[in-house]
Design a protein around this motif. Structure first.
Motif, short mmCIF file in Angstrom:
data_model
loop_
_atom_site.label_atom_id
_atom_site.label_comp_id
_atom_site.label_asym_id
_atom_site.label_seq_id
_atom_site.Cartn_x
_atom_site.Cartn_y
_atom_site.Cartn_z
N ALA A 106 0.85 -1.20 0.00
CA ALA A 106 0.00 0.00 0.00
C ALA A 106 0.88 1.25 0.00
N GLY A 107 1.97 1.21 0.79
CA GLY A 107 2.88 2.36 0.86
C GLY A 107 3.55 2.62 -0.48
N LEU A 108 3.97 1.53 -1.15
CA LEU A 108 4.62 1.67 -2.46
C LEU A 108 3.69 2.36 -3.45
N LEU A 109 2.42 1.94 -3.48
CA LEU A 109 1.48 2.50 -4.44
C LEU A 109 1.14 3.94 -4.11
N THR A 110 1.00 4.24 -2.82
CA THR A 110 0.74 5.63 -2.44
C THR A 110 1.92 6.50 -2.82
N GLY A 111 3.13 5.98 -2.54
CA GLY A 111 4.34 6.74 -2.84
C GLY A 111 4.49 7.04 -4.31
N VAL A 154 -6.95 -0.40 -3.27
CA VAL A 154 -5.81 0.51 -3.37
C VAL A 154 -5.02 0.24 -4.66
N VAL A 155 -4.79 -1.04 -4.97
CA VAL A 155 -4.04 -1.39 -6.18
C VAL A 155 -4.78 -0.89 -7.42
N GLY A 156 -6.08 -1.16 -7.47
CA GLY A 156 -6.87 -0.76 -8.63
C GLY A 156 -6.86 0.74 -8.84
N LEU A 157 -7.13 1.48 -7.77
CA LEU A 157 -7.20 2.94 -7.89
C LEU A 157 -5.85 3.54 -8.26
N ALA A 158 -4.79 3.03 -7.62
CA ALA A 158 -3.45 3.57 -7.89
C ALA A 158 -3.07 3.30 -9.35
N ALA A 159 -3.45 2.13 -9.86
CA ALA A 159 -3.13 1.81 -11.26
C ALA A 159 -3.82 2.80 -12.20
N THR A 173 -6.61 9.72 -5.41
CA THR A 173 -5.32 9.56 -4.74
C THR A 173 -5.44 9.81 -3.24
N VAL A 174 -6.19 10.83 -2.90
CA VAL A 174 -6.37 11.15 -1.48
C VAL A 174 -6.98 9.98 -0.73
N THR A 175 -7.99 9.36 -1.34
CA THR A 175 -8.62 8.24 -0.63
C THR A 175 -7.72 7.01 -0.61
#
Lengths: 334, 253
Positions: free
Chosen positions: A15-20, A134-139, A183-185
């Protein structure tokens, strides 16, 4: 057993990697548009969304994302309609978001503790199903931020020019706002709603101390984002401190280092090439060369009969089609 | 100036155009026809409506009354934006994040680019040529924010030229620009004009561009008070519209 073998830590790190990656990616566009605080504004609005979820018993992440998208679009529309400037539009939603959130949390009968997990993140409670979201949204955010890069760059760089190239400026602006809300969420679980904006802005500010191009700023910011997120999570596990705050403090530390390094690099460049920025003054007439008349039988004066011409701070005399000016004991051609 | 038949589409056709900004009429009843290949200067004092006219022609502002047509198509329906090159009135070409000269000029190609596609080889060479034209090729990797005002303006001209437009609109291109840069982009514009590009230029002070102009339009309080061949009194910083067509004199009284 190391921390990498713990299942909840694996999820936290992913989760941290994708947020970063995703927060600085969209943050670069916000900073370029000089709307650096937009992430913060959306974070505040998302508080209302979380509270709405808790009040109605639906998933807070879902309501947060919906309310954040509505709020971000509202900021964009208020800004585009012209009468209210971007920062005023933002502040309206800042206050509305946090007041609405506190009000609804009270109605839901939940205390500050529940809200805190969203305000400051709670990485270790990320579940497997959270992770899919999280993965889906970050992608999606990354595909848009990279794939539509040239278009988004043009809109953020010079909105009017972008409109005259035929881009759907309003739509792209709305897209940026929606991506920021997503991104915020996404980052809500890692750094929390109050600190998410830091992850969107600080890596970009850090990168641009050392970069000259948009592309390198973008990639460096994402790199810094990933670095501080992973390092922050590992540090917080070892030192038993709050991960969100650790990530943000690390990011700020990077900024300080980069700002100092950047200043030193720029100073060094300036010393090495002191005249690099100066242009040759082509087209500007230089000072006339100092030409002394060959021989001059008389001194020009009021009475010599040669027409006088005022020339700045002195008087020239017209002499056979030349201008003569007194210079010490001789006459110059002017 | 060759007479063209009335049905060949004008590059720009403005009919009875009025524009209001925040409730104030800035342009009143403007009629203009600009033929392909003409080089037109729009002159006038501050507040005379010069920029408003150009911004309305490119579709950034809406007409309160009347109509603007680009190449025969009303602006709200106009889609062939790659035929238009626009240089907005700007103090700086820089945004909140560093961007190189090359990146800024590349954004001029967006009207020709498809989504999710990188620049083609032909587009890359167009960017290089455009930078060459304004003598900025050696600065392509530099951040625009580090350039002087004149150099930034040259970058904006290169951005407008990179799509090889048929109609070039420049809003105060020479304002606050050093003479060296003015000469360079007068040269760039001259090269375009020789290839038949239509140019509309808003200016206080034409400087080295003066020689290129073959028609000037003087605005005063939102109306056209002079439209005809350029003459010396107009090319200086202060525009004094002494010469007024007889039928237009009524507006001034």
């Amino acid at each position: 057993m190391t921390l990498f073998e713990l299942e909840f830590m694996q999820r936290a790190l992913l989760a941290g990697l994708l947020t970063g990656l995703s927060a600085p990616a969209i943050g670069t566009y916000l900073v370029q548009r000089r709307l650096a605080l937009m992430g913060d504004g959306i974070g505040h609005i998302a508080i209302t969304g979380v509270a709405l979820g808790l009040l109605t018993g639906t998933a807070p992440v879902l309501t947060a994302i919906l309310v954040a998208i509505v709020g971000a679009s509202a900021i964009e529309l208020i800004r585009a309609r012209g009468k209210t400037s971007g920062d005023v539009a933002l502040s309206l939603l800042f206050y509305g978001g946090i007041a609405g959130g506190v009000l609804l949390i009270g109605l839901a009968g939940q205390g500050a503790a529940t809200l805190n997990t969203y305000l400051f993140g709670s990485l270790t409670t990320v579940s497997a199903s959270d992770l899919y979201v999280v993965v889906g949204l970050a992608a999606v955010v990354l595909i848009v931020a990279i794939g539509l890069g040239p278009q988004l760059f043009a809109v953020c760089q010079d909105e009017e020019f972008a409109r005259v190239t035929g881009l759907r400026v309003q739509l792209l602006n709305l897209l940026i706002a929606v991506m920021a809300a997503v991104t915020v969420t996404v980052a809500m679980r890692t750094v929390g709603l109050l600190l998410v904006s830091a992850l969107m802005v600080v890596p970009v500010a850090t990168a641009q101390q050392l970069t000259r191009s948009f592309r390198s700023t973008f990639t460096t910011a994402c790199g810094i984002g990933v670095l501080v997120c992973l390092a922050g999570i590992i540090t917080s596990y070892n030192a038993n401190v709050a991960p969100g705050a650790t990530i943000v403090v690390l990011a700020l530390a990077c900024f300080v280092v980069a700002a100092i390094a950047g200043a030193l690099v720029r100073r060094r460049r300036a010393v090495q090439a002191p005249l690099a920025d100066e242009e040759p003054e082509v087209g500007v007439p230089g000072p006339e060369p100092h030409v002394v008349t060959d021989e001059h039988p008389h001194a020009h004066s009021q009475k010599c009969g040669h027409p006088k011409v005022e020339h700045g701070d002195h008087v020239d005399y017209v002499h056979d089609g030349h201008l003569h000016a007194a210079h010490g004991d001789h006459w110059d051609e002017h | 100036m060759t007479p063209s038949s009335p049905d060949t589409p004008k590059a720009v056709q403005v009919t009875d155009l009025s524009v209001d900004l925040g409730g104030r009429l800035v342009l009143r009843g403007i009629d203009l026809r600009i033929r392909p290949g003409e080089v037109v200067a729009v002159l006038g004092t501050n507040g005379s409506g010069k920029s408003t006219l150009v911004r309305t022609i490119v579709g950034l502002l809406q007409a309160a009354r009347g109509e603007v047509r680009l190449f025969g198509t009303p602006v709200p329906r106009f889609r062939q934006w790659s035929r238009i090159g626009y240089v907005p009135q700007r103090i700086t070409a820089a945004g909140g994040v560093p961007a190189t000269v090359h990146e800024v000029v590349s954004s001029g190609l967006l009207s020709q680019r498809r989504l999710f596609r990188p620049l083609s080889a032909a587009q890359k060479s167009a960017v290089d040529q455009s930078l060459e034209l304004v003598d900025m090729a050696d600065r392509r990797k530099d951040a625009v924010a580090e350039l002087s005002g004149g150099q930034q303006q040259r970058v904006l001209i290169a951005r407008a030229l990179v799509s090889d437009p048929e109609l070039l609109m420049l809003d105060e291109p020479t304002a606050g620009v050093d003479l060296a840069s003015q000469d360079i982009f007068a040269e760039a514009i001259r090269e375009r004009v020789a290839r038949g590009t239509t140019v509309i230029m808003v200016s206080h002070d034409l400087g080295p561009m003066d020689a290129l102009i073959d028609r000037s339009i003087v605005l005063r309080r939102g109306r056209v008070v002079y439209d005809g061949p350029p003459h010396a009194s107009q090319t200086h910083a202060h525009v004094h519209p002494h010469v007024v067509d007889d039928e237009q004199r009524g507006w001034l009284s």
